[in-house]
Design a protein around this motif. Structure first.
Motif, PDB file in Angstrom:
ATOM      1  N   VAL A 146      41.721  71.903  43.372  1.00  0.00           N
ATOM      2  CA  VAL A 146      42.930  71.988  42.548  1.00  0.00           C
ATOM      3  C   VAL A 146      43.001  70.801  41.586  1.00  0.00           C
ATOM      4  CG1 VAL A 146      45.461  71.854  42.652  1.00  0.00           C
ATOM      5  CG2 VAL A 146      44.215  73.349  44.229  1.00  0.00           C
ATOM      6  N   ILE A 147      42.746  69.604  42.091  1.00  0.00           N
ATOM      7  CA  ILE A 147      42.804  68.394  41.260  1.00  0.00           C
ATOM      8  C   ILE A 147      41.768  68.467  40.140  1.00  0.00           C
ATOM      9  CG2 ILE A 147      42.325  65.903  41.264  1.00  0.00           C
ATOM     10  CD1 ILE A 147      43.547  65.947  44.196  1.00  0.00           C
ATOM     11  N   GLU A 148      40.568  68.889  40.466  1.00  0.00           N
ATOM     12  CA  GLU A 148      39.473  68.895  39.495  1.00  0.00           C
ATOM     13  C   GLU A 148      39.585  70.004  38.460  1.00  0.00           C
ATOM     14  OE1 GLU A 148      36.007  68.945  41.975  1.00  0.00           O
ATOM     15  OE2 GLU A 148      36.373  66.899  42.686  1.00  0.00           O
ATOM     16  N   THR A 149      40.239  71.111  38.808  1.00  0.00           N
ATOM     17  CA  THR A 149      40.316  72.248  37.891  1.00  0.00           C
ATOM     18  C   THR A 149      41.701  72.454  37.295  1.00  0.00           C
ATOM     19  OG1 THR A 149      40.828  73.826  39.642  1.00  0.00           O
ATOM     20  CG2 THR A 149      38.484  73.452  39.132  1.00  0.00           C
ATOM     21  N   SER A 150      42.661  71.662  37.717  1.00  0.00           N
ATOM     22  CA  SER A 150      44.050  71.805  37.253  1.00  0.00           C
ATOM     23  C   SER A 150      44.632  73.185  37.557  1.00  0.00           C
ATOM     24  CB  SER A 150      44.158  71.499  35.756  1.00  0.00           C
ATOM     25  OG  SER A 150      43.744  70.192  35.487  1.00  0.00           O
ATOM     26  N   GLN A 151      44.162  73.790  38.657  1.00  0.00           N
ATOM     27  CA  GLN A 151      44.743  75.060  39.084  1.00  0.00           C
ATOM     28  C   GLN A 151      46.223  74.854  39.381  1.00  0.00           C
ATOM     29  OE1 GLN A 151      41.497  75.745  42.163  1.00  0.00           O
ATOM     30  NE2 GLN A 151      42.298  77.796  41.821  1.00  0.00           N
ATOM     31  N   ARG A 152      47.001  75.875  39.209  1.00  0.00           N
ATOM     32  CA  ARG A 152      48.429  75.787  39.486  1.00  0.00           C
ATOM     33  C   ARG A 152      48.820  76.518  40.764  1.00  0.00           C
ATOM     34  NH1 ARG A 152      48.922  71.454  37.415  1.00  0.00           N
ATOM     35  NH2 ARG A 152      51.142  71.477  37.164  1.00  0.00           N
ATOM     36  N   THR A 153      48.003  77.471  41.215  1.00  0.00           N
ATOM     37  CA  THR A 153      48.293  78.186  42.462  1.00  0.00           C
ATOM     38  C   THR A 153      47.060  78.166  43.355  1.00  0.00           C
ATOM     39  OG1 THR A 153      47.655  80.329  41.547  1.00  0.00           O
ATOM     40  CG2 THR A 153      49.986  79.727  41.366  1.00  0.00           C
ATOM     41  N   PHE A 154      47.300  78.080  44.660  1.00  0.00           N
ATOM     42  CA  PHE A 154      46.208  78.064  45.626  1.00  0.00           C
ATOM     43  C   PHE A 154      46.760  78.335  47.008  1.00  0.00           C
ATOM     44  CE2 PHE A 154      47.872  73.815  45.269  1.00  0.00           C
ATOM     45  CZ  PHE A 154      47.855  73.286  46.543  1.00  0.00           C
ATOM     46  N   ASN A 155      45.863  78.655  47.943  1.00  0.00           N
ATOM     47  CA  ASN A 155      46.240  78.929  49.330  1.00  0.00           C
ATOM     48  C   ASN A 155      45.553  77.953  50.264  1.00  0.00           C
ATOM     49  OD1 ASN A 155      47.848  81.186  48.730  1.00  0.00           O
ATOM     50  ND2 ASN A 155      46.076  82.536  48.748  1.00  0.00           N
ATOM     51  N   LEU A 156      46.242  77.616  51.336  1.00  0.00           N
ATOM     52  CA  LEU A 156      45.686  76.829  52.440  1.00  0.00           C
ATOM     53  C   LEU A 156      45.887  77.664  53.698  1.00  0.00           C
ATOM     54  CD1 LEU A 156      47.278  73.350  51.577  1.00  0.00           C
ATOM     55  CD2 LEU A 156      44.982  74.154  50.997  1.00  0.00           C
ATOM     56  N   SER A 157      44.832  77.825  54.485  1.00  0.00           N
ATOM     57  CA  SER A 157      44.903  78.703  55.656  1.00  0.00           C
ATOM     58  C   SER A 157      44.723  77.940  56.956  1.00  0.00           C
ATOM     59  CB  SER A 157      43.812  79.773  55.564  1.00  0.00           C
ATOM     60  OG  SER A 157      44.010  80.583  54.445  1.00  0.00           O
ATOM     61  N   PHE A 158      45.279  78.517  58.009  1.00  0.00           N
ATOM     62  CA  PHE A 158      44.987  78.067  59.362  1.00  0.00           C
ATOM     63  C   PHE A 158      43.722  78.789  59.812  1.00  0.00           C
ATOM     64  CE2 PHE A 158      49.332  76.785  59.004  1.00  0.00           C
ATOM     65  CZ  PHE A 158      49.464  75.712  59.854  1.00  0.00           C
ATOM     66  N   MET A 159      43.040  78.269  60.834  1.00  0.00           N
ATOM     67  CA  MET A 159      41.809  78.887  61.331  1.00  0.00           C
ATOM     68  C   MET A 159      42.121  80.145  62.136  1.00  0.00           C
ATOM     69  SD  MET A 159      38.808  77.218  60.957  1.00  0.00           S
ATOM     70  CE  MET A 159      37.986  75.685  61.180  1.00  0.00           C
ATOM     71  N   ASP A 160      43.020  80.004  63.101  1.00  0.00           N
ATOM     72  CA  ASP A 160      43.344  81.119  63.981  1.00  0.00           C
ATOM     73  C   ASP A 160      44.567  81.844  63.430  1.00  0.00           C
ATOM     74  OD1 ASP A 160      41.303  80.482  65.707  1.00  0.00           O
ATOM     75  OD2 ASP A 160      42.559  79.248  66.995  1.00  0.00           O
ATOM     76  N   GLY A 161      44.508  83.146  63.491  1.00  0.00           N
ATOM     77  CA  GLY A 161      45.665  83.926  63.080  1.00  0.00           C
ATOM     78  C   GLY A 161      45.803  84.015  61.573  1.00  0.00           C
ATOM     79  N   PRO A 162      46.494  85.019  61.137  1.00  0.00           N
ATOM     80  CA  PRO A 162      46.672  85.221  59.699  1.00  0.00           C
ATOM     81  C   PRO A 162      47.903  84.463  59.176  1.00  0.00           C
ATOM     82  CG  PRO A 162      47.521  87.116  60.871  1.00  0.00           C
ATOM     83  CD  PRO A 162      46.985  86.155  61.912  1.00  0.00           C
ATOM     84  N   TYR A 163      47.788  83.149  59.152  1.00  0.00           N
ATOM     85  CA  TYR A 163      48.871  82.307  58.649  1.00  0.00           C
ATOM     86  C   TYR A 163      48.334  81.448  57.515  1.00  0.00           C
ATOM     87  CZ  TYR A 163      51.169  83.608  62.979  1.00  0.00           C
ATOM     88  OH  TYR A 163      51.723  84.318  64.012  1.00  0.00           O
ATOM     89  N   SER A 164      49.125  81.299  56.465  1.00  0.00           N
ATOM     90  CA  SER A 164      48.663  80.501  55.338  1.00  0.00           C
ATOM     91  C   SER A 164      49.828  79.896  54.577  1.00  0.00           C
ATOM     92  CB  SER A 164      47.808  81.350  54.388  1.00  0.00           C
ATOM     93  OG  SER A 164      48.602  82.323  53.752  1.00  0.00           O
ATOM     94  N   LEU A 165      49.478  78.981  53.704  1.00  0.00           N
ATOM     95  CA  LEU A 165      50.436  78.364  52.794  1.00  0.00           C
ATOM     96  C   LEU A 165      50.090  78.824  51.386  1.00  0.00           C
ATOM     97  CD1 LEU A 165      50.244  74.696  54.113  1.00  0.00           C
ATOM     98  CD2 LEU A 165      51.701  76.556  54.928  1.00  0.00           C
ATOM     99  N   LYS A 166      51.014  79.453  50.718  1.00  0.00           N
ATOM    100  CA  LYS A 166      50.829  79.821  49.317  1.00  0.00           C
ATOM    101  C   LYS A 166      51.497  78.730  48.501  1.00  0.00           C
ATOM    102  CE  LYS A 166      51.593  83.377  45.899  1.00  0.00           C
ATOM    103  NZ  LYS A 166      52.163  84.701  45.625  1.00  0.00           N
TER     104      LYS A 166
END
Length: 159
Positions: free
Chosen positions: A53-73
């Motif tokens: 994100v820092i290098e590309t100046s993206q504005r949206t991205f996701n962060l996921s947990f390993m187990d289970g379908p949980y993420s941060l948008k």
């Protein structure tokens, strides 16, 4: 605000550390207060994503947990970040909680979580090559934070 919570209830599975690892999002525990996962791998994925994100100046991205379908948008808006904690068991995903905070505060929280994880691993005399890579990335992240904070002394967390 988002806070990363690491509990000291470690178990080792196939040379990987598993412990309670979840977020406090404005008082709501996500995925939940009993959630266990692999924090070394997760924080490694998250820090790599932050660098993308820092290098590309993206504005949206996701962060996921390993187990289970949980993420941060995540969506960066000016100097802030909107974080939606998603339960992806259903389509469309359910937003369990949402936080709007400073981008810098969010990145600092990830850096602090890596430091806390290192202390936890040291306490249990657990050594992990991926953690060594993660610590090198943390140094780079702290340099980024120092730059963004106008040259203030870098973040250092001491006992």
């Amino acid at each position: 605000m988002i806070r990363v919570i690491l509990q000291d209830d470690c178990e080792i599975y196939n040379d990987s550390l598993n412990t309670q690892f979840f977020l406090d999002c404005n008082g709501i525990l996500f995925p939940d207060g009993e959630w266990t996962d692999f924090p070394v791998g997760i924080l490694h994925m998250w820090i790599e994503r932050l660098f993308d994100v820092i290098e590309t100046s993206q504005r949206t991205f996701n962060l996921s947990f390993m187990d289970g379908p949980y993420s941060l948008k995540c969506e960066i808006v000016k100097e802030s970040i909107i974080v939606k904690c998603l339960d992806e068991h259903k389509v469309p995903p359910i937003c369990v909680c949402e936080s709007n905070e400073s981008w810098i505060a969010f990145v600092e929280e990830i850096s602090k979580a890596i430091y806390s994880l290192k202390k936890l691993l040291d306490k249990h005399d657990f050594h992990d090559d991926e953690m060594n890579v993660l610590l090198q990335k943390k140094i780079q992240l702290d340099e980024y934070l120092t730059f963004r904070q106008g040259g203030m002394e870098g973040l250092r967390y001491h006992d």
